[in-house]
Write an enzyme that holds these catalytic residues in place. Structure first.
Site, PDB file in Angstrom:
ATOM      1  N   CYS A 174      64.476  40.399  68.680  1.00  0.00           N
ATOM      2  CA  CYS A 174      64.703  41.772  69.128  1.00  0.00           C
ATOM      3  C   CYS A 174      66.197  41.898  69.382  1.00  0.00           C
ATOM      4  CB  CYS A 174      63.922  42.067  70.407  1.00  0.00           C
ATOM      5  SG  CYS A 174      64.254  43.717  71.091  1.00  0.00           S
ATOM      6  N   GLU A 228      63.568  47.238  64.336  1.00  0.00           N
ATOM      7  CA  GLU A 228      63.584  46.110  63.414  1.00  0.00           C
ATOM      8  C   GLU A 228      63.862  46.648  62.020  1.00  0.00           C
ATOM      9  OE1 GLU A 228      63.907  43.137  63.755  1.00  0.00           O
ATOM     10  OE2 GLU A 228      63.104  42.576  65.715  1.00  0.00           O
TER      11      GLU A 228
END
Length: 218
Positions: free
Chosen positions: A2, A102
């Site tokens: 992340c 993402e």
């Protein structure tokens, strides 16, 4: 992993959601990046929101350079790794977010996605924090986000995701008396409903930090 997320809920709403009392001042952030400050929930007898720098610097580190490579900690090994095992035992945190980003590889490029709860509510990512003192005495408080294998939705974009804690286990994650085995059991792919929204490449540049980057790609 992340490497970027967003938190656009008002400070008062975030404080209420996490039962964290009076929040520190912070503005909506559409594109939070490593080495920036963000609100984090810690246990101080009761939950409280504090501002910390994203990118963990262990208390024993000789300098702050570690922050650039410690924005994430793998949940499978965090309890044993020298940089994370102390925080795993004593300094756990909730990292509030409204969503994270993402990138999915497609041909020669990558498409960014916003990943969030289907309900649109803010949620907690499992975090660890530490306090480091510079040689001149200056203090730096930093955090990292724990990651795990991706659930079915996130796996269509990336093979890892942050550990998203269901509401009912947030208190247990912060509990300073929680045994390690019980904590490890919480570090699993999120099973609730989520959605993935394709975005334009504006999010790629962390200097872009406005609502336009969350508009779905056309």
């Amino acid at each position: 992993m992340c490497g970027r997320y967003y938190l656009i809920s008002p400070a008062e709403l975030v404080a209420t959601r996490f039962h964290a009392g009076e929040p520190p001042p912070f503005r909506p952030r559409y594109n939070l990046a490593p080495q920036q400050d963000a609100p984090v929930v810690v246990d101080g007898g009761a939950p409280k929101l504090v501002m910390m720098r994203w990118g963990l610097v262990p208390s024993w580190s000789k300098d702050a350079a570690a922050a650039y490579r410690m924005i994430n900690a793998r949940s499978e090994t965090a309890a044993e790794k020298p940089s994370f095992r102390g925080p795993f035992r004593k300094r756990r945190a909730l990292v509030p977010a409204d969503g994270f980003y993402e990138w999915r590889r497609e041909g020669s490029g990558k498409t960014p996605f916003a990943l969030r709860l289907a309900s649109g509510e803010p949620f907690a990512m499992a975090g660890l924090w530490d306090r480091w003192r510079a040689p001149d005495g200056a203090e730096l408080v930093t955090f990292t986000i724990l990651t795990t294998s991706a659930n079915a939705l996130v796996a269509s974009v990336h093979d890892r995701m942050p550990v998203i804690l269901p509401r009912e286990v947030e208190e247990a994650w912060l509990d300073p008396k929680a045994p390690p085995e019980a904590l490890r059991a919480l570090l699993v792919p999120f099973a609730g409903r989520m959605e993935a929204v394709p975005l334009s490449t504006a999010v790629n540049n962390p200097r872009n930090d406005g609502p336009e980057i969350l508009r779905p790609a056309t």
